[in-house]
Design a protein around this motif. Structure first.
Motif, short mmCIF file in Angstrom:
data_model
loop_
_atom_site.label_atom_id
_atom_site.label_comp_id
_atom_site.label_asym_id
_atom_site.label_seq_id
_atom_site.Cartn_x
_atom_site.Cartn_y
_atom_site.Cartn_z
N GLN A 67 -4.21 -4.05 -5.98
CA GLN A 67 -3.69 -5.19 -5.03
C GLN A 67 -4.96 -6.12 -4.72
OE1 GLN A 67 -2.50 -2.28 -4.79
NE2 GLN A 67 -0.79 -2.21 -3.69
N ALA A 94 0.80 -1.26 -0.09
CA ALA A 94 0.03 0.09 -0.08
C ALA A 94 0.83 1.09 -0.02
CB ALA A 94 -0.94 -0.02 1.23
N THR A 141 2.18 1.75 -3.22
CA THR A 141 1.51 2.78 -4.41
C THR A 141 1.19 4.11 -4.00
OG1 THR A 141 0.15 0.49 -4.71
CG2 THR A 141 -0.99 2.63 -5.22
N SER A 160 -4.21 -4.39 0.64
CA SER A 160 -3.14 -4.45 -0.37
C SER A 160 -2.30 -5.74 -0.08
CB SER A 160 -2.44 -3.34 -0.29
OG SER A 160 -2.84 -2.22 -0.38
N GLY A 219 -2.42 0.14 -7.95
CA GLY A 219 -3.22 0.07 -6.87
C GLY A 219 -4.34 -1.04 -7.08
#
Length: 480
Positions: free
Chosen positions: A403, A93, A96, A262, A401
């Motif tokens: 995930q 996370a 990103t 994530s 992003g």
């Protein structure tokens, strides 16, 4: 398209024009190759050095004895990997957010993201403590050999401090990688590897402290690496590092949910290896089954560290280009990276095939173990090529992003399709480790097919718009 968020000093490059001629292809290929490998090579080397710290422990354990090798391997691939990939996945996370925020010129936000991640990952380590403390009964409950489970459980308790070092090192790595500061990570990892092997020689070869000595060295090295990264960031990244901030304690729950979401992609992909290792422990002659697979896993891991460098490079490149509102650069970067990664995988596969009879010698002197590893070499080579494609796509997913979406794909490919096939082949068809591994290969092939279709259909202009929206949301939560 949304108005670009990028500050002037971060827009020294512009987006590519459409590729129409062979000269355009050469220009894009060369430009992206330089940009990708400027990040990928140092990151790959740093990841390789870090993985070699684990392999060094396995090598010393293997020369202590087969039971020690299998026990340490079970810890590393089962107990440790559960925690490692959860924490590593949660840090994606940050990859990103930091990558897109840096591309958009929001430097202060990246510092606050790191501090939030430190807090969240430390709390996660505390929650994960029972897995380490009760490793022996957990492994026995899962059907592992008692001797392996007892020694692996004792070692797990001894290396608890090492787990907590992840909570510090992962976020600061993501922070530095998002800015392209990867050479210093490589240098620190190399120095730490050298120190580790000196300590291993002293504690194991000279003092004869066995697995306790292995645990002591592991803890020392983990925290040495984490603190070196922190000291560098605070002391030498004064323009990018704005200092500790109480805002890091704001919106922790929202950040925790984002981090956990994530982690789904990484965990579901990597925990499959853990399950295969545990299932191998239930086969006939579990010491040879687990040991041979763990040796192959170490070789696969060495190459995987190179792929992690490529994964990190493409995720940084995609996140930066989306933050800079350059959709075509994101698309072209993926194409170039995929082509080169597949070539690299084919090269390593050929190397494995040519040296399969001698692969296990550095890990063990056992003739049975060496023959078992040679028997698995073909699966190892094929897996290297498949992972070459899979990790590029995973990097694109992290940079964009995606995930959570890829997490669902991994769940279906690895656990609904791959794992049942592996169990059927391994136990019902009596193919042993080869059958279990074959199921994993089926899952990887399906995953690659689905992700390739998604990336092919992606509208990169819309991805830029979504990036702009994400940066507005998180910059408001972080700064205001």
């Amino acid at each position: 398209m949304e108005t670009p968020l990028v500050a002037q000093k971060f827009t020294s490059e512009s987006d590519y024009l459409p590729v129409k001629r062979f000269e355009d292809v050469k220009f894009v290929l060369w430009t992206e190759t330089v940009k990708i490998w400027r990040i990928a090579l140092p990151v790959a080397l740093s990841q390789l050095f870090q993985y070699l710290t684990n392999s060094s422990v396995s090598i010393y354990a293997g020369h202590i004895g087969d039971i020690e090798l299998s026990s340490i391997s079970v810890h590393q691939s089962a107990i440790s990997s559960i925690c490692f990939y959860l924490l590593f996945g949660m840090s994606t996370a940050l990859a990103t957010l930091c990558g897109q925020a840096f591309g958009a010129g929001q430097i202060q936000s990246t510092c606050i993201y790191v501090q939030r991640s430190w807090i969240i990952l430390t709390i996660t380590c505390i929650i994960l403590l029972p897995i380490y403390v009760f490793a022996t009964p957990i492994l026995k409950l899962l059907g592992q050999d008692e001797g392996i489970a007892d020694l692996a459980g004792t070692y797990s308790i001894q290396v608890i401090p090492f787990m907590f070092s992840y909570a510090i090192s992962f976020p600061i790595q993501r922070f530095l990688q998002a800015q392209g500061k990867v050479k210093v990570i490589m240098c620190i990892a190399f120095v730490v590897l050298l120190i580790q092997n000196v300590l291993l020689y002293i504690f194991i070869s000279s003092f004869g402290w066995g697995t306790t000595g292995l645990a002591m060295v592991t803890n020392i090295i983990g925290w040495l690496y984490a603190m070196a990264l922190v000291f560098y960031t605070i002391g030498w990244c004064k323009e990018e590092w704005t200092g500790l901030n109480w805002m890091a304690f704001r919106d922790l729950w929202a950040f925790a949910k984002l981090s956990l979401a994530s982690s789904v992609m990484i965990c579901l992909e990597q925990w499959n290896v853990t399950i295969i290792m545990l299932l191998a422990g239930r086969l006939e002659n579990p010491v040879i089954a687990v040991g041979s697979y763990s040796i192959c896993f170490n070789f696969q891991g060495w190459y995987f560290m190179i792929l992690l460098g490529i994964n990190t490079a493409i995720s940084v490149r995609v996140s930066n280009t989306l933050g800079m509102s350059h959709p075509r650069a994101a698309k072209y970067s993926f194409c170039v990276t995929m082509f080169q990664s597949l070539l690299l995988g084919i090269l390593f596969m050929a190397g494995v095939f040519l040296t399969k009879e001698d692969l296990a010698i550095i890990f063990t002197n056992s003739k049975d173990m060496i023959e078992a590893v040679a028997d698995l070499a073909y699966l190892l080579g094929v897996t290297m090529v498949l992972n070459s494609a899979s990790q590029v796509m995973s990097g694109v997913a992290i940079g964009s992003g995606w995930q959570v979406m890829v997490g669902y794909i991994n769940l279906a490919c690895y656990y609904i399709v791959g794992l049942p096939i592996g169990i059927f082949l391994g136990f019902k068809q009596h193919l042993g480790v080869k059958g279990l591994w074959g199921g994993t290969i089926c899952g990887i092939i399906l995953q690659i097919s689905v992700l390739l279709l998604i990336i092919w259909k992606t509208n990169w202009i819309k991805e830029v718009e979504q990036t702009a929206q994400r940066m507005r949301i998180w910059s408001i939560n972080s700064i205001d």
